[in-house]
Design an enzyme around this catalytic site. Structure first.
Site, PDB file in Angstrom:
ATOM      1  N   ILE A   1     -11.711  -7.243 -35.230  1.00  0.00           N
ATOM      2  CA  ILE A   1     -11.744  -8.350 -36.190  1.00  0.00           C
ATOM      3  C   ILE A   1     -12.979  -9.222 -35.935  1.00  0.00           C
ATOM      4  O   ILE A   1     -13.616  -9.704 -36.858  1.00  0.00           O
ATOM      5  CB  ILE A   1     -10.420  -9.161 -36.115  1.00  0.00           C
ATOM      6  CG1 ILE A   1      -9.287  -8.322 -36.722  1.00  0.00           C
ATOM      7  CG2 ILE A   1     -10.539 -10.514 -36.814  1.00  0.00           C
ATOM      8  CD1 ILE A   1      -7.886  -8.862 -36.502  1.00  0.00           C
TER       9      ILE A   1
ATOM     10  N   GLU B   1       2.656   7.406 -18.485  1.00  0.00           N
ATOM     11  CA  GLU B   1       3.348   8.701 -18.417  1.00  0.00           C
ATOM     12  C   GLU B   1       4.480   8.641 -17.383  1.00  0.00           C
ATOM     13  O   GLU B   1       5.565   9.183 -17.609  1.00  0.00           O
ATOM     14  CB  GLU B   1       2.342   9.809 -18.074  1.00  0.00           C
ATOM     15  CG  GLU B   1       1.322  10.113 -19.175  1.00  0.00           C
ATOM     16  CD  GLU B   1       0.237   9.024 -19.361  1.00  0.00           C
ATOM     17  OE1 GLU B   1       0.037   8.194 -18.453  1.00  0.00           O
ATOM     18  OE2 GLU B   1      -0.393   9.023 -20.439  1.00  0.00           O
TER      19      GLU B   1
ATOM     20  N   GLU C   1       0.473   0.413 -11.164  1.00  0.00           N
ATOM     21  CA  GLU C   1       1.918   0.275 -10.909  1.00  0.00           C
ATOM     22  C   GLU C   1       2.722   1.272 -11.749  1.00  0.00           C
ATOM     23  O   GLU C   1       3.785   0.961 -12.285  1.00  0.00           O
ATOM     24  CB  GLU C   1       2.382  -1.180 -11.059  1.00  0.00           C
ATOM     25  CG  GLU C   1       1.851  -1.997  -9.888  1.00  0.00           C
ATOM     26  CD  GLU C   1       2.490  -3.354  -9.667  1.00  0.00           C
ATOM     27  OE1 GLU C   1       3.568  -3.616 -10.220  1.00  0.00           O
ATOM     28  OE2 GLU C   1       1.888  -4.147  -8.911  1.00  0.00           O
TER      29      GLU C   1
ATOM     30  N   THR D   1      -0.306   4.019  -2.590  1.00  0.00           N
ATOM     31  CA  THR D   1      -1.196   5.060  -3.111  1.00  0.00           C
ATOM     32  C   THR D   1      -2.135   5.629  -2.053  1.00  0.00           C
ATOM     33  O   THR D   1      -2.697   4.899  -1.239  1.00  0.00           O
ATOM     34  CB  THR D   1      -2.016   4.469  -4.284  1.00  0.00           C
ATOM     35  OG1 THR D   1      -1.117   3.919  -5.227  1.00  0.00           O
ATOM     36  CG2 THR D   1      -2.880   5.524  -4.949  1.00  0.00           C
TER      37      THR D   1
ATOM     38  N   ALA E   1       0.822  -1.214   0.000  1.00  0.00           N
ATOM     39  CA  ALA E   1       0.000   0.000   0.000  1.00  0.00           C
ATOM     40  C   ALA E   1       0.851   1.257   0.000  1.00  0.00           C
ATOM     41  O   ALA E   1       1.450   1.625   1.010  1.00  0.00           O
ATOM     42  CB  ALA E   1      -0.949  -0.009   1.194  1.00  0.00           C
TER      43      ALA E   1
ATOM     44  N   SER F   1      -4.772  -3.184  -4.268  1.00  0.00           N
ATOM     45  CA  SER F   1      -5.069  -4.519  -4.803  1.00  0.00           C
ATOM     46  C   SER F   1      -4.824  -5.577  -3.734  1.00  0.00           C
ATOM     47  O   SER F   1      -3.999  -5.392  -2.835  1.00  0.00           O
ATOM     48  CB  SER F   1      -4.149  -4.828  -5.989  1.00  0.00           C
ATOM     49  OG  SER F   1      -4.317  -3.876  -6.992  1.00  0.00           O
TER      50      SER F   1
HETATM   51  N1  COS Z   1      14.805   1.987  -6.641  1.00  0.00           N
HETATM   52  C1  COS Z   1      15.361   2.387  -5.475  1.00  0.00           C
HETATM   53  N2  COS Z   1      15.349   3.687  -5.078  1.00  0.00           N
HETATM   54  C2  COS Z   1      14.749   4.579  -5.905  1.00  0.00           C
HETATM   55  C3  COS Z   1      14.185   4.222  -7.130  1.00  0.00           C
HETATM   56  C4  COS Z   1      14.233   2.865  -7.489  1.00  0.00           C
HETATM   57  N3  COS Z   1      13.708   2.447  -8.640  1.00  0.00           N
HETATM   58  N4  COS Z   1      13.662   5.317  -7.720  1.00  0.00           N
HETATM   59  C5  COS Z   1      13.906   6.342  -6.894  1.00  0.00           C
HETATM   60  N5  COS Z   1      14.567   5.895  -5.796  1.00  0.00           N
HETATM   61  C6  COS Z   1      15.076   6.684  -4.684  1.00  0.00           C
HETATM   62  C7  COS Z   1      16.031   7.740  -5.195  1.00  0.00           C
HETATM   63  O1  COS Z   1      17.327   7.234  -5.338  1.00  0.00           O
HETATM   64  C8  COS Z   1      15.948   8.772  -4.112  1.00  0.00           C
HETATM   65  O2  COS Z   1      16.694   8.360  -2.988  1.00  0.00           O
HETATM   66  P1  COS Z   1      18.097   9.068  -2.615  1.00  0.00           P
HETATM   67  O3  COS Z   1      17.755  10.506  -2.427  1.00  0.00           O
HETATM   68  O4  COS Z   1      18.526   8.347  -1.394  1.00  0.00           O
HETATM   69  O5  COS Z   1      18.975   8.853  -3.810  1.00  0.00           O
HETATM   70  C9  COS Z   1      14.485   8.702  -3.682  1.00  0.00           C
HETATM   71  O6  COS Z   1      14.029   7.411  -4.055  1.00  0.00           O
HETATM   72  C10 COS Z   1      13.637   9.766  -4.348  1.00  0.00           C
HETATM   73  O7  COS Z   1      13.709   9.569  -5.742  1.00  0.00           O
HETATM   74  P2  COS Z   1      13.127  10.601  -6.809  1.00  0.00           P
HETATM   75  O8  COS Z   1      13.676  11.968  -6.512  1.00  0.00           O
HETATM   76  O9  COS Z   1      13.366  10.044  -8.156  1.00  0.00           O
HETATM   77  O10 COS Z   1      11.588  10.596  -6.441  1.00  0.00           O
HETATM   78  P3  COS Z   1      10.363  11.339  -7.102  1.00  0.00           P
HETATM   79  O11 COS Z   1       9.483  11.863  -6.058  1.00  0.00           O
HETATM   80  O12 COS Z   1      10.838  12.273  -8.178  1.00  0.00           O
HETATM   81  O13 COS Z   1       9.562  10.097  -7.753  1.00  0.00           O
HETATM   82  C11 COS Z   1       8.780   8.598  -9.472  1.00  0.00           C
HETATM   83  C12 COS Z   1       9.837   9.572  -8.915  1.00  0.00           C
HETATM   84  C13 COS Z   1       7.930   9.228 -10.551  1.00  0.00           C
HETATM   85  C14 COS Z   1       9.668   7.499 -10.074  1.00  0.00           C
HETATM   86  C15 COS Z   1       7.866   7.977  -8.377  1.00  0.00           C
HETATM   87  O14 COS Z   1       7.073   8.980  -7.789  1.00  0.00           O
HETATM   88  C16 COS Z   1       6.960   6.917  -8.952  1.00  0.00           C
HETATM   89  O15 COS Z   1       7.374   5.784  -9.243  1.00  0.00           O
HETATM   90  N6  COS Z   1       5.649   7.250  -9.114  1.00  0.00           N
HETATM   91  C17 COS Z   1       4.662   6.294  -9.558  1.00  0.00           C
HETATM   92  C18 COS Z   1       4.149   5.557  -8.385  1.00  0.00           C
HETATM   93  C19 COS Z   1       3.444   4.306  -8.777  1.00  0.00           C
HETATM   94  O16 COS Z   1       3.925   3.505  -9.571  1.00  0.00           O
HETATM   95  N7  COS Z   1       2.305   4.127  -8.179  1.00  0.00           N
HETATM   96  C20 COS Z   1       1.569   2.921  -8.342  1.00  0.00           C
HETATM   97  C21 COS Z   1       1.320   2.426  -6.976  1.00  0.00           C
HETATM   98  S1  COS Z   1       1.280   0.758  -6.803  1.00  0.00           S
HETATM   99  S2  COS Z   1      -0.308   0.267  -7.823  1.00  0.00           S
END
Ligand code: COS
Length: 379
Positions: free
Chosen positions: A337, A367, A363, A124, A122, A156
Protein backbone atom coordinates in the site's frame (compact mmCIF):
# COMPACT_ATOMS: atom_id res chain seq x y z
CA UNK A 1 -13.10 -6.63 19.62
CA UNK A 2 -14.58 -6.51 23.10
CA UNK A 3 -12.18 -8.50 25.28
CA UNK A 4 -12.51 -7.72 28.93
CA UNK A 5 -9.02 -6.96 30.17
CA UNK A 6 -8.34 -6.61 33.89
CA UNK A 7 -7.31 -3.28 35.35
CA UNK A 8 -3.79 -4.65 35.80
CA UNK A 9 -3.67 -5.68 32.12
CA UNK A 10 -4.92 -2.28 30.99
CA UNK A 11 -2.33 -0.51 33.11
CA UNK A 12 0.63 -2.60 31.94
CA UNK A 13 -0.49 -2.05 28.34
CA UNK A 14 -0.65 1.72 28.87
CA UNK A 15 2.77 1.77 30.53
CA UNK A 16 4.48 -0.28 27.80
CA UNK A 17 2.66 1.56 24.99
CA UNK A 18 4.00 4.87 26.26
CA UNK A 19 7.52 3.46 26.65
CA UNK A 20 7.39 1.99 23.13
CA UNK A 21 6.17 5.26 21.63
CA UNK A 22 8.59 7.54 23.48
CA UNK A 23 11.72 5.40 23.76
CA UNK A 24 11.61 2.57 21.24
CA UNK A 25 10.12 4.19 18.16
CA UNK A 26 12.83 6.87 17.85
CA UNK A 27 15.65 4.36 18.47
CA UNK A 28 14.40 1.38 16.44
CA UNK A 29 15.83 2.36 13.01
CA UNK A 30 19.31 3.00 14.44
CA UNK A 31 19.28 -0.19 16.51
CA UNK A 32 18.33 -2.13 13.37
CA UNK A 33 21.09 -0.50 11.31
CA UNK A 34 23.73 -0.92 14.01
CA UNK A 35 22.47 -4.44 14.81
CA UNK A 36 22.52 -3.72 18.51
CA UNK A 37 19.96 -2.95 21.20
CA UNK A 38 20.58 0.34 22.96
CA UNK A 39 21.79 -0.59 26.50
CA UNK A 40 19.66 2.28 27.78
CA UNK A 41 16.55 0.49 26.48
CA UNK A 42 17.55 -2.69 28.29
CA UNK A 43 18.20 -0.72 31.47
CA UNK A 44 14.79 0.95 31.28
CA UNK A 45 13.04 -2.38 30.75
CA UNK A 46 14.95 -3.84 33.71
CA UNK A 47 13.69 -0.96 35.85
CA UNK A 48 10.12 -1.51 34.64
CA UNK A 49 10.35 -5.16 35.75
CA UNK A 50 9.89 -6.53 32.23
CA UNK A 51 12.70 -9.06 32.67
CA UNK A 52 10.62 -10.94 35.22
CA UNK A 53 6.99 -10.52 34.18
CA UNK A 54 6.06 -14.09 35.18
CA UNK A 55 8.43 -14.39 38.15
CA UNK A 56 6.56 -14.47 41.47
CA UNK A 57 6.86 -11.38 43.64
CA UNK A 58 8.69 -13.37 46.37
CA UNK A 59 11.64 -13.64 43.93
CA UNK A 60 11.38 -9.99 42.95
CA UNK A 61 9.33 -10.35 39.74
CA UNK A 62 6.01 -8.84 38.68
CA UNK A 63 4.12 -12.08 39.37
CA UNK A 64 1.98 -11.75 36.26
CA UNK A 65 0.69 -14.32 33.78
CA UNK A 66 1.12 -15.16 30.11
CA UNK A 67 -1.75 -12.83 29.21
CA UNK A 68 0.19 -9.86 30.63
CA UNK A 69 3.39 -11.06 28.96
CA UNK A 70 1.51 -11.24 25.63
CA UNK A 71 0.28 -7.68 26.05
CA UNK A 72 3.82 -6.44 26.80
CA UNK A 73 5.34 -8.26 23.82
CA UNK A 74 2.58 -7.04 21.48
CA UNK A 75 3.08 -3.40 22.49
CA UNK A 76 6.88 -3.60 22.22
CA UNK A 77 6.66 -5.34 18.83
CA UNK A 78 4.59 -2.50 17.39
CA UNK A 79 7.67 -0.28 17.60
CA UNK A 80 10.65 -2.67 17.73
CA UNK A 81 10.43 -6.43 17.18
CA UNK A 82 14.03 -7.00 18.31
CA UNK A 83 13.17 -5.58 21.73
CA UNK A 84 9.95 -7.62 21.85
CA UNK A 85 11.95 -10.73 21.07
CA UNK A 86 14.35 -10.13 23.95
CA UNK A 87 11.43 -9.85 26.38
CA UNK A 88 9.52 -12.77 24.90
CA UNK A 89 12.53 -15.12 25.10
CA UNK A 90 13.56 -13.82 28.53
CA UNK A 91 10.14 -14.56 29.99
CA UNK A 92 10.08 -18.04 28.47
CA UNK A 93 13.67 -19.01 29.31
CA UNK A 94 13.22 -19.10 33.09
CA UNK A 95 9.90 -21.01 33.00
CA UNK A 96 11.46 -24.47 33.45
CA UNK A 97 13.29 -23.21 36.57
CA UNK A 98 10.09 -21.59 37.86
CA UNK A 99 7.97 -24.70 37.32
CA UNK A 100 10.41 -27.46 38.16
CA UNK A 101 13.58 -26.00 39.73
CA UNK A 102 14.73 -26.58 43.31
CA UNK A 103 14.24 -23.77 45.81
CA UNK A 104 18.01 -23.15 45.63
CA UNK A 105 17.86 -22.70 41.83
CA UNK A 106 14.82 -20.44 42.08
CA UNK A 107 16.47 -18.26 44.72
CA UNK A 108 19.59 -17.96 42.62
CA UNK A 109 18.34 -17.62 39.06
CA UNK A 110 14.81 -16.24 39.30
CA UNK A 111 16.00 -13.49 41.61
CA UNK A 112 18.82 -12.66 39.19
CA UNK A 113 16.48 -12.61 36.18
CA UNK A 114 13.95 -10.44 37.99
CA UNK A 115 16.74 -7.98 38.75
CA UNK A 116 17.59 -7.81 35.05
CA UNK A 117 19.99 -10.68 34.30
CA UNK A 118 19.37 -11.77 30.71
CA UNK A 119 18.57 -15.44 30.32
CA UNK A 120 18.39 -17.80 27.39
CA UNK A 121 17.04 -21.22 26.48
CA UNK A 122 19.22 -23.50 24.40
CA UNK A 123 17.69 -26.45 22.61
CA UNK A 124 18.63 -26.06 18.94
CA UNK A 125 21.79 -27.69 17.58
CA UNK A 126 23.07 -28.09 14.04
CA UNK A 127 21.43 -31.56 13.94
CA UNK A 128 18.36 -30.65 16.01
CA UNK A 129 16.14 -27.94 14.56
CA UNK A 130 12.54 -29.08 14.03
CA UNK A 131 13.66 -32.55 15.20
CA UNK A 132 14.34 -31.34 18.72
CA UNK A 133 15.03 -34.88 19.99
CA UNK A 134 18.12 -35.23 17.78
CA UNK A 135 20.44 -33.27 20.09
CA UNK A 136 24.05 -34.43 20.51
CA UNK A 137 25.28 -32.33 23.46
CA UNK A 138 26.20 -34.57 26.40
CA UNK A 139 26.55 -33.98 30.14
CA UNK A 140 28.48 -36.61 32.13
CA UNK A 141 28.51 -36.57 35.93
CA UNK A 142 32.00 -36.27 37.47
CA UNK A 143 31.77 -36.00 41.26
CA UNK A 144 29.45 -33.13 42.02
CA UNK A 145 29.83 -31.58 38.57
CA UNK A 146 28.61 -32.17 35.02
CA UNK A 147 31.17 -32.19 32.24
CA UNK A 148 29.31 -30.84 29.20
CA UNK A 149 30.44 -31.23 25.59
CA UNK A 150 28.70 -30.09 22.43
CA UNK A 151 27.29 -26.98 20.83
CA UNK A 152 24.06 -25.06 20.38
CA UNK A 153 23.12 -22.73 17.55
CA UNK A 154 20.71 -19.85 16.84
CA UNK A 155 20.41 -19.06 20.55
CA UNK A 156 18.51 -15.85 21.23
CA UNK A 157 19.50 -13.53 24.10
CA UNK A 158 23.15 -14.62 23.96
CA UNK A 159 25.63 -12.23 22.38
CA UNK A 160 28.86 -10.33 22.92
CA UNK A 161 27.33 -8.12 25.64
CA UNK A 162 24.17 -10.02 26.56
CA UNK A 163 23.22 -13.30 28.18
CA UNK A 164 23.98 -14.06 31.83
CA UNK A 165 22.80 -17.63 32.07
CA UNK A 166 21.26 -20.23 29.80
CA UNK A 167 19.19 -23.35 30.44
CA UNK A 168 20.40 -26.06 28.08
CA UNK A 169 19.11 -29.49 27.12
CA UNK A 170 21.78 -32.22 27.22
CA UNK A 171 21.92 -36.00 27.01
CA UNK A 172 22.67 -37.48 30.43
CA UNK A 173 21.62 -41.06 29.64
CA UNK A 174 22.47 -41.99 26.05
CA UNK A 175 20.47 -45.25 26.18
CA UNK A 176 17.18 -43.70 27.26
CA UNK A 177 16.18 -41.64 24.19
CA UNK A 178 14.29 -38.45 25.10
CA UNK A 179 13.92 -39.83 28.62
CA UNK A 180 17.69 -39.44 28.98
CA UNK A 181 17.70 -35.66 28.40
CA UNK A 182 18.24 -33.26 31.28
CA UNK A 183 17.78 -29.49 31.63
CA UNK A 184 20.84 -27.80 33.17
CA UNK A 185 21.52 -24.13 33.96
CA UNK A 186 24.89 -22.87 32.70
CA UNK A 187 26.33 -19.54 33.81
CA UNK A 188 28.02 -17.41 31.20
CA UNK A 189 31.30 -17.60 33.10
CA UNK A 190 31.23 -21.41 33.54
CA UNK A 191 34.67 -22.89 32.72
CA UNK A 192 34.66 -24.44 29.24
CA UNK A 193 31.69 -22.38 28.02
CA UNK A 194 32.15 -19.93 25.15
CA UNK A 195 30.17 -18.01 22.59
CA UNK A 196 30.73 -18.50 18.89
CA UNK A 197 29.70 -16.04 16.24
CA UNK A 198 26.79 -13.66 16.60
CA UNK A 199 24.52 -14.36 13.61
CA UNK A 200 23.92 -11.73 10.92
CA UNK A 201 20.22 -11.85 10.19
CA UNK A 202 17.61 -10.67 7.68
CA UNK A 203 15.42 -9.16 10.42
CA UNK A 204 15.25 -8.64 14.19
CA UNK A 205 18.78 -7.42 13.59
CA UNK A 206 19.21 -5.71 16.93
CA UNK A 207 18.47 -8.95 18.80
CA UNK A 208 21.39 -11.17 19.77
CA UNK A 209 21.43 -14.68 18.33
CA UNK A 210 24.62 -16.70 18.78
CA UNK A 211 26.33 -20.08 18.73
CA UNK A 212 27.29 -21.63 22.07
CA UNK A 213 30.17 -24.05 22.66
CA UNK A 214 30.75 -26.44 25.57
CA UNK A 215 34.24 -27.91 25.77
CA UNK A 216 34.56 -29.95 28.96
CA UNK A 217 32.37 -27.27 30.45
CA UNK A 218 31.97 -27.75 34.21
CA UNK A 219 28.70 -27.00 35.94
CA UNK A 220 27.53 -28.09 39.44
CA UNK A 221 25.08 -31.02 39.40
CA UNK A 222 22.92 -28.86 41.67
CA UNK A 223 22.18 -26.80 38.52
CA UNK A 224 19.94 -29.62 37.27
CA UNK A 225 16.43 -28.31 36.65
CA UNK A 226 13.85 -30.66 38.18
CA UNK A 227 14.37 -34.37 37.59
CA UNK A 228 17.14 -35.75 35.40
CA UNK A 229 15.58 -37.35 32.31
CA UNK A 230 12.60 -34.97 32.25
CA UNK A 231 14.35 -32.19 30.35
CA UNK A 232 12.67 -32.84 26.99
CA UNK A 233 9.23 -32.52 28.55
CA UNK A 234 10.23 -29.32 30.37
CA UNK A 235 11.57 -27.83 27.14
CA UNK A 236 8.44 -28.75 25.16
CA UNK A 237 6.27 -27.28 27.92
CA UNK A 238 8.32 -24.05 27.94
CA UNK A 239 7.94 -23.81 24.17
CA UNK A 240 4.15 -24.12 24.48
CA UNK A 241 4.12 -20.93 26.56
CA UNK A 242 6.88 -19.29 24.52
CA UNK A 243 4.93 -19.72 21.31
CA UNK A 244 2.15 -17.50 22.67
CA UNK A 245 4.77 -14.77 23.15
CA UNK A 246 6.02 -15.19 19.60
CA UNK A 247 2.45 -15.04 18.30
CA UNK A 248 2.09 -11.74 20.18
CA UNK A 249 5.20 -10.43 18.50
CA UNK A 250 3.64 -11.12 15.08
CA UNK A 251 0.37 -9.55 16.24
CA UNK A 252 2.13 -6.35 17.33
CA UNK A 253 3.86 -6.03 13.96
CA UNK A 254 0.58 -6.69 12.11
CA UNK A 255 -1.38 -4.16 14.19
CA UNK A 256 1.18 -1.45 13.61
CA UNK A 257 1.43 -2.26 9.89
CA UNK A 258 -2.36 -2.04 9.56
CA UNK A 259 -2.47 1.31 11.35
CA UNK A 260 0.30 2.72 9.16
CA UNK A 261 -1.44 1.43 6.02
CA UNK A 262 -4.78 2.97 7.02
CA UNK A 263 -3.22 6.36 7.76
CA UNK A 264 -1.27 6.31 4.53
CA UNK A 265 -4.24 5.18 2.39
CA UNK A 266 -6.41 7.98 3.76
CA UNK A 267 -3.87 10.71 3.05
CA UNK A 268 -2.00 9.58 -0.07
CA UNK A 269 -3.72 10.98 -3.18
CA UNK A 270 -3.37 9.54 -6.67
CA UNK A 271 -5.70 10.20 -9.61
CA UNK A 272 -7.08 13.17 -7.59
CA UNK A 273 -8.43 11.12 -4.67
CA UNK A 274 -7.09 9.33 -1.60
CA UNK A 275 -6.01 5.83 -2.56
CA UNK A 276 -8.33 4.51 0.23
CA UNK A 277 -11.25 5.35 -2.10
CA UNK A 278 -10.25 2.48 -4.38
CA UNK A 279 -12.22 -0.68 -3.71
CA UNK A 280 -9.22 -2.88 -4.49
CA UNK A 281 -7.29 -1.22 -1.70
CA UNK A 282 -10.28 -1.36 0.67
CA UNK A 283 -10.34 -5.11 0.22
CA UNK A 284 -6.69 -5.29 1.25
CA UNK A 285 -7.55 -3.32 4.38
CA UNK A 286 -10.57 -5.52 5.11
CA UNK A 287 -8.45 -8.68 4.87
CA UNK A 288 -5.74 -7.17 7.06
CA UNK A 289 -8.22 -6.07 9.73
CA UNK A 290 -9.89 -9.49 9.76
CA UNK A 291 -6.56 -11.27 10.16
CA UNK A 292 -5.44 -8.99 12.99
CA UNK A 293 -8.70 -9.53 14.92
CA UNK A 294 -8.57 -13.30 14.39
CA UNK A 295 -4.94 -13.49 15.56
CA UNK A 296 -5.73 -11.42 18.64
CA UNK A 297 -8.67 -13.68 19.52
CA UNK A 298 -6.50 -16.82 19.20
CA UNK A 299 -3.72 -15.34 21.32
CA UNK A 300 -6.20 -14.23 23.97
CA UNK A 301 -7.67 -17.74 24.02
CA UNK A 302 -4.22 -19.37 24.26
CA UNK A 303 -2.96 -17.00 26.96
CA UNK A 304 -6.05 -17.26 29.16
CA UNK A 305 -6.02 -21.07 28.75
CA UNK A 306 -2.38 -21.09 29.89
CA UNK A 307 -3.13 -18.86 32.85
CA UNK A 308 -5.95 -21.19 33.94
CA UNK A 309 -3.32 -23.93 34.15
CA UNK A 310 -4.80 -26.01 31.33
CA UNK A 311 -2.93 -27.79 28.52
CA UNK A 312 -2.08 -25.31 25.77
CA UNK A 313 -0.10 -27.40 23.26
CA UNK A 314 -2.80 -27.23 20.60
CA UNK A 315 -4.16 -23.71 21.08
CA UNK A 316 -0.63 -22.26 21.47
CA UNK A 317 0.41 -23.97 18.22
CA UNK A 318 -2.72 -22.66 16.46
CA UNK A 319 -2.14 -19.11 17.74
CA UNK A 320 1.56 -19.18 16.79
CA UNK A 321 0.91 -20.69 13.36
CA UNK A 322 -1.86 -18.26 12.48
CA UNK A 323 -0.34 -15.09 13.93
CA UNK A 324 3.08 -15.82 12.40
CA UNK A 325 1.61 -16.32 8.94
CA UNK A 326 -0.67 -13.28 9.04
CA UNK A 327 2.13 -11.14 10.51
CA UNK A 328 4.08 -11.62 7.29
CA UNK A 329 1.00 -11.18 5.09
CA UNK A 330 -0.18 -7.98 6.80
CA UNK A 331 3.31 -6.43 6.82
CA UNK A 332 3.64 -7.32 3.12
CA UNK A 333 0.29 -5.75 2.18
CA UNK A 334 1.03 -2.62 4.25
CA UNK A 335 4.32 -2.30 2.39
CA UNK A 336 2.49 -2.73 -0.93
CA UNK A 337 0.00 0.00 0.00
CA UNK A 338 2.94 2.33 0.74
CA UNK A 339 4.44 1.23 -2.58
CA UNK A 340 7.84 2.87 -3.31
CA UNK A 341 7.85 4.65 0.05
CA UNK A 342 7.28 1.37 1.86
CA UNK A 343 10.38 -0.09 0.24
CA UNK A 344 12.59 2.76 1.43
CA UNK A 345 14.41 2.76 4.74
CA UNK A 346 12.91 6.16 5.64
CA UNK A 347 9.71 4.32 6.51
CA UNK A 348 9.50 1.54 9.13
CA UNK A 349 7.70 -0.97 6.92
CA UNK A 350 10.72 -2.54 5.24
CA UNK A 351 12.12 -3.28 8.73
CA UNK A 352 8.77 -4.57 9.97
CA UNK A 353 8.47 -6.83 6.93
CA UNK A 354 11.95 -8.27 7.57
CA UNK A 355 11.21 -8.61 11.30
CA UNK A 356 7.88 -10.38 10.71
CA UNK A 357 9.57 -13.02 8.55
CA UNK A 358 11.29 -14.78 11.46
CA UNK A 359 8.10 -15.60 13.32
CA UNK A 360 6.98 -18.51 11.08
CA UNK A 361 10.47 -19.95 11.64
CA UNK A 362 11.52 -19.69 15.28
CA UNK A 363 10.17 -21.44 18.36
CA UNK A 364 8.90 -24.05 15.92
CA UNK A 365 8.28 -23.48 12.22
CA UNK A 366 4.75 -23.18 10.87
CA UNK A 367 5.19 -26.74 9.61
CA UNK A 368 6.01 -27.95 13.16
CA UNK A 369 2.97 -26.08 14.51
CA UNK A 370 0.83 -27.92 11.94
CA UNK A 371 2.34 -31.25 13.06
CA UNK A 372 1.40 -30.45 16.66
CA UNK A 373 -2.11 -29.23 15.73
CA UNK A 374 -2.76 -32.34 13.63
CA UNK A 375 -1.42 -34.71 16.31
CA UNK A 376 -3.52 -33.10 19.01
CA UNK A 377 -6.63 -33.01 16.81
CA UNK A 378 -6.25 -36.65 15.76
CA UNK A 379 -5.72 -37.89 19.35
N1 COS B 1 4.73 -30.62 26.92
C1 COS B 1 5.25 -31.58 27.73
N2 COS B 1 5.75 -32.74 27.24
C2 COS B 1 5.71 -32.91 25.89
C3 COS B 1 5.16 -31.97 25.02
C4 COS B 1 4.65 -30.79 25.59
N3 COS B 1 4.12 -29.84 24.82
N4 COS B 1 5.27 -32.42 23.75
C5 COS B 1 5.86 -33.62 23.83
N5 COS B 1 6.13 -33.92 25.12
C6 COS B 1 6.70 -35.14 25.65
C7 COS B 1 5.86 -36.33 25.24
O1 COS B 1 4.79 -36.53 26.12
C8 COS B 1 6.85 -37.45 25.29
O2 COS B 1 7.08 -37.83 26.63
P1 COS B 1 6.51 -39.22 27.21
O3 COS B 1 7.11 -40.27 26.34
O4 COS B 1 6.97 -39.22 28.62
O5 COS B 1 5.02 -39.13 27.05
C9 COS B 1 8.15 -36.78 24.83
O6 COS B 1 7.98 -35.39 25.08
C10 COS B 1 8.42 -37.01 23.36
O7 COS B 1 7.34 -36.47 22.63
P2 COS B 1 7.14 -36.69 21.06
O8 COS B 1 7.20 -38.17 20.77
O9 COS B 1 5.93 -35.96 20.65
O10 COS B 1 8.45 -36.02 20.48
P3 COS B 1 8.93 -35.80 18.99
O11 COS B 1 10.36 -36.09 18.89
O12 COS B 1 7.99 -36.48 18.04
O13 COS B 1 8.81 -34.20 18.86
C11 COS B 1 7.87 -32.08 18.20
C12 COS B 1 7.71 -33.57 18.57
C13 COS B 1 7.78 -31.83 16.72
C14 COS B 1 6.66 -31.46 18.91
C15 COS B 1 9.18 -31.44 18.76
O14 COS B 1 10.30 -32.02 18.15
C16 COS B 1 9.21 -29.95 18.52
O15 COS B 1 8.54 -29.16 19.19
N6 COS B 1 10.04 -29.51 17.53
C17 COS B 1 10.24 -28.10 17.27
C18 COS B 1 11.31 -27.60 18.16
C19 COS B 1 11.31 -26.11 18.24
O16 COS B 1 10.28 -25.47 18.45
N7 COS B 1 12.48 -25.57 18.12
C20 COS B 1 12.67 -24.17 18.30
C21 COS B 1 13.73 -24.05 19.32
S1 COS B 1 13.61 -22.73 20.35
S2 COS B 1 13.89 -21.23 19.14
Amino acid sequence: MGFVYTEEQESIRALVKEFAKNELEPRAPKMDQEEKLDPEIIRMMQEMGLMGIGIPEEYGGLGMGVMEKSIVVEELARKCASTAELISVQNMAYMAILKHGSEELKQKYLTKAAQGAICAFALTEPSAGSDAANIKTTAVVDGDEYVINGSKCFISNMGPDEGDFVTILAITDPDAGVKGFTAIVVDRDAPGFSLGRREEKMGIRAADVSELFFENCRVPVSNTVGEPGKGFNYFMESLDGGRIGMASQALGIAEEALELAVNYAKTREQFKKPIAKNQGLQWYIADMATKVEAARALIYEAATTYDRGENVSKIAAIAKYYAAEIGVQVADKALQIHSGYGYMRDYPLERMYRDARIVPIYEGTSEVQKMIIARETLK
